[in-house]
Design an enzyme around this catalytic site. Structure first.
Site, PDB file in Angstrom:
ATOM      1  N   GLU A 197       3.908  -3.678  -8.738  1.00 30.06           N
ATOM      2  CA  GLU A 197       2.716  -3.358  -9.523  1.00 30.06           C
ATOM      3  C   GLU A 197       3.013  -2.829 -10.918  1.00 30.06           C
ATOM      4  O   GLU A 197       3.001  -1.610 -11.160  1.00 30.06           O
ATOM      5  CB  GLU A 197       1.830  -2.349  -8.776  1.00 30.06           C
ATOM      6  CG  GLU A 197       1.337  -2.875  -7.445  1.00 30.06           C
ATOM      7  CD  GLU A 197       0.206  -2.039  -6.859  1.00 30.06           C
ATOM      8  OE1 GLU A 197      -0.086  -0.957  -7.402  1.00 30.06           O
ATOM      9  OE2 GLU A 197      -0.381  -2.490  -5.873  1.00 30.06           O
ATOM     10  N   GLU A 402       0.764  -6.771  -0.123  1.00 21.24           N
ATOM     11  CA  GLU A 402       0.001  -5.597   0.337  1.00 21.24           C
ATOM     12  C   GLU A 402      -1.455  -5.994   0.499  1.00 21.24           C
ATOM     13  O   GLU A 402      -2.001  -6.725  -0.329  1.00 21.24           O
ATOM     14  CB  GLU A 402       0.040  -4.431  -0.676  1.00 21.24           C
ATOM     15  CG  GLU A 402       1.350  -3.707  -0.743  1.00 21.24           C
ATOM     16  CD  GLU A 402       1.338  -2.525  -1.721  1.00 21.24           C
ATOM     17  OE1 GLU A 402       0.244  -1.975  -2.011  1.00 21.24           O
ATOM     18  OE2 GLU A 402       2.423  -2.170  -2.195  1.00 21.24           O
TER      19      GLU A 402
HETATM   20  C1  PNW Z   1      -0.700   0.284  -4.269  1.00 21.63           C
HETATM   21  N1  PNW Z   1      -5.793   1.297  -8.135  1.00 21.63           N
HETATM   22  O1  PNW Z   1      -1.115   1.158  -5.280  1.00 21.63           O
HETATM   23  C2  PNW Z   1       0.756   0.669  -4.068  1.00 21.63           C
HETATM   24  O2  PNW Z   1       1.651  -0.402  -4.169  1.00 21.63           O
HETATM   25  C3  PNW Z   1       0.998   1.474  -2.852  1.00 21.63           C
HETATM   26  O3  PNW Z   1       2.162   2.230  -3.030  1.00 21.63           O
HETATM   27  C4  PNW Z   1      -0.223   2.329  -2.563  1.00 21.63           C
HETATM   28  O4  PNW Z   1      -0.019   3.278  -1.578  1.00 21.63           O
HETATM   29  C5  PNW Z   1      -1.338   1.375  -2.186  1.00 21.63           C
HETATM   30  O5  PNW Z   1      -1.551   0.403  -3.190  1.00 21.63           O
HETATM   31  C6  PNW Z   1      -2.669   2.070  -1.911  1.00 21.63           C
HETATM   32  O6  PNW Z   1      -3.094   2.758  -3.041  1.00 21.63           O
HETATM   33  C7  PNW Z   1      -2.293   1.126  -5.927  1.00 21.63           C
HETATM   34  O7  PNW Z   1      -6.101   2.391  -8.696  1.00 21.63           O
HETATM   35  C8  PNW Z   1      -2.594   2.236  -6.691  1.00 21.63           C
HETATM   36  O8  PNW Z   1      -6.549   0.307  -8.245  1.00 21.63           O
HETATM   37  C9  PNW Z   1      -3.745   2.289  -7.415  1.00 21.63           C
HETATM   38  C10 PNW Z   1      -4.610   1.220  -7.393  1.00 21.63           C
HETATM   39  C11 PNW Z   1      -4.322   0.086  -6.631  1.00 21.63           C
HETATM   40  C12 PNW Z   1      -3.164   0.049  -5.892  1.00 21.63           C
END
Ligand code: PNW
Length: 496
Positions: A197, A402
């Site tokens: 990401e 994911e």
């Molecule tokens: C992902 N948003 O993070 C990450 O790859 C994981 O480590 C995390 O635990 C998981 O999704 C759940 O959050 C994100 O703000 C963090 O849109 C933030 C966002 C999306 C995904």
């Protein structure tokens, strides 16, 4: 029937059903049962986690400090002052965690390697004890016939690296680290993902400041950070290939998923156009080996400084594209595209339109979300993530690296976690993923986020994403209802 109450409505509805019930059985027998919605043979089912979110053991095995150690120990940055110091203690309990995967029947596990365990100072001397830990984890997976998919950077950056991602030298250090790990582990690992990401570790860390290192830089500085992020990826691909020629190399990216508001040709075309624009600093650059002209024009003097050779590395051919999919962004055609495909510079006839051939529809206040405020529910996004990326860039293979959601799980007096809301989320997403496989898009596997509840970054332990419940006091893992369901999906290779 005026002013009918809900209770009265229920009675009326029940009576109607009872009367109609006389004729119903014949009617329902006449309906063909739908075919089981099978996934393709050999479809890979797995779960995903990340090092800092599950390992703990932050001062063990010679691990150096990471940016997330510093950030989580800064007052006010993480909900309830939580840290990843212990997390799920997977550093010690990894055998138990592999057993959970085995219990599900998972064929694969996406895990990440903590850079500061391998190079405690980011560069220089590798730390054998750190590498040995991952060899033990990988051997345990392989002994259980679970294929490891390894992410080399899931946000835990060695704190010793000066300037973090603001510094170009961090991208060079990353490539050395990635090449070293690939060489050391390629006897055990076939699939590597360079980074997880881009927007999360660049924009959230350096623009909004919600993630480590918590900075709020100017647009020009942020674009440079983003450039270093994708440069690290590109140099990493080259380094992995040089050190592990048989490895499959990809990336795990939270592509902005553009969903057409209505599935007609104008909106579908707008969503495709939007996918390329909205991901311009990241996946578009990686899969095209160039920044989109429109992005460079839009950023003007704030565009990143690019050195010769950067874009060639960034555009290195990938064996697969990993997509992290959670939420949709709804897109409609805004009327600014002419019949010949060009875009009217002045936009369309609506004041809010972009003049880019599409408009983003804001979420209405009543739009449903899961337990994290950013997690808008729109299960068709998993189909459109795959379709847009495939239509635009034709990757050889796609994995969903994911997909999952937070839920306010409670343990019942009987000791169970009946997470029917998570189950609803997952089942609906898989319904739309099955559509993508049925239409022939090259989706090879699916990794559910997450195997177990863990340290959810700025939300600490307050948001649970696991299909195993973790009691963080006892480190007890309990399968939720969603784990039982996922085991059935995996066993049948079909939607249940
Ligand atoms: C992902 N948003 O993070 C990450 O790859 C994981 O480590 C995390 O635990 C998981 O999704 C759940 O959050 C994100 O703000 C963090 O849109 C933030 C966002 C999306 C995904």
């Amino acid at each position: 029937m005026t002013n009918i109450t809900r209770r009265q409505f229920g009675k009326v509805a029940a009576t109607t059903t009872a009367l109609a019930g006389v004729a119903l059985p014949e009617f329902s027998l006449a309906q063909p049962k739908s075919a089981p919605r099978q996934f393709p043979p050999g479809f890979l089912w797995g779960c995903a986690t990340a090092a800092y979110q599950i390992e703990g053991g932050v001062r063990e095995g010679g691990r150096g400090a990471s940016n997330w150690d510093l950030f989580s120990h800064s007052p006010g940055k993480i909900a309830n002052g939580d840290t990843g110091d212990v997390a799920d203690d997977s550093y010690h309990l990894y055998k138990e965690d592999v057993r959970l995967l085995k219990e599900l029947g998972a064929g694969a596990y996406r895990l990440s390697i903590a850079w500061p365990r391998i190079f405690p100072n980011g560069t220089g001397q590798p730390n054998a004890a750190g590498l040995d830990y991952y060899k033990r984890v990988l051997d345990e997976l392989l002994a259980n016939n679970i294929a490891p998919f390894v992410t080399l950077f899931h946000w835990d950056l060695p704190a010793a690296l000066p300037g973090g991602w603001q510094s170009r030298s961090t991208a060079l250090a990353y490539a050395d680290y990635a090449g070293y790990v690939a060489r050391q582990l390629s006897d055990r690992v076939r699939h590597f993902m360079t980074t997880n990401e881009f927007s999360s570790f660049t924009d959230l860390g350096y623009s909004s400041g919600l993630f480590a290192p918590g900075l709020k830089l100017s647009p020009a500085e942020v674009n440079q950070v983003r450039h270093h992020g994708i440069l690290a990826h590109g140099l990493g691909v080259e380094a992995i290939r040089a050190n592990a020629p048989a490895a499959q190399v990809g990336v795990a990216e939270n592509v902005t998923v553009c969903v057409p508001v209505i599935e007609d040709s104008a909106n579908i075309e707008a969503a495709r156009r939007a996918t390329r624009e909205e991901n311009a600093p990241f996946l578009t650059a990686v899969l095209e080996g160039a920044y989109a002209e429109s992005y460079l024009k839009r950023e003007g003097a704030n565009a990143p400084h690019v050195e010769p050779g950067d874009m060639k590395a960034i555009g290195s051919r990938l064996d697969f594209v990993g997509l992290n999919v959670y939420s949709p962004v709804y897109i409609r055609a805004d009327g600014s595209v002419r019949a010949d495909g060009s875009v009217r510079a002045d936009g369309s006839n609506r004041a809010e339109d972009s003049g880019r051939g599409y408009a983003i529809e804001p979420y209405p206040a009543s739009y449903p979300r899961m337990a994290s405020p950013w997690l808008y529910l729109g299960p068709e996004c998993i189909y459109w993530a795959v379709r847009n990326v495939c239509d635009l860039w034709h990757p050889k293979a796609v994995y969903i690296t994911e997909n999952g959601c937070s839920a306010d799980d409670v343990v019942t007096p009987a000791g169970r976690i009946e997470d029917i809301d998570r189950l609803m989320y997952l089942r609906n997403h898989l319904t739309h993923l099955e559509r993508a496989t049925a239409e022939g898009f090259p989706v090879k596997g699916y990794f559910l986020w997450s195997l177990m509840d863990n340290f959810e970054w700025a939300d600490g332990f307050s948001k649970r994403f696991g299909i195993y419940y973790v009691d963080f006091k006892t480190q007890h893992r309990i399968p939720k209802l969603s784990a039982e369901w996922y085991r059935e999906v995996i066993a049948r290779n079909a939607l249940v």
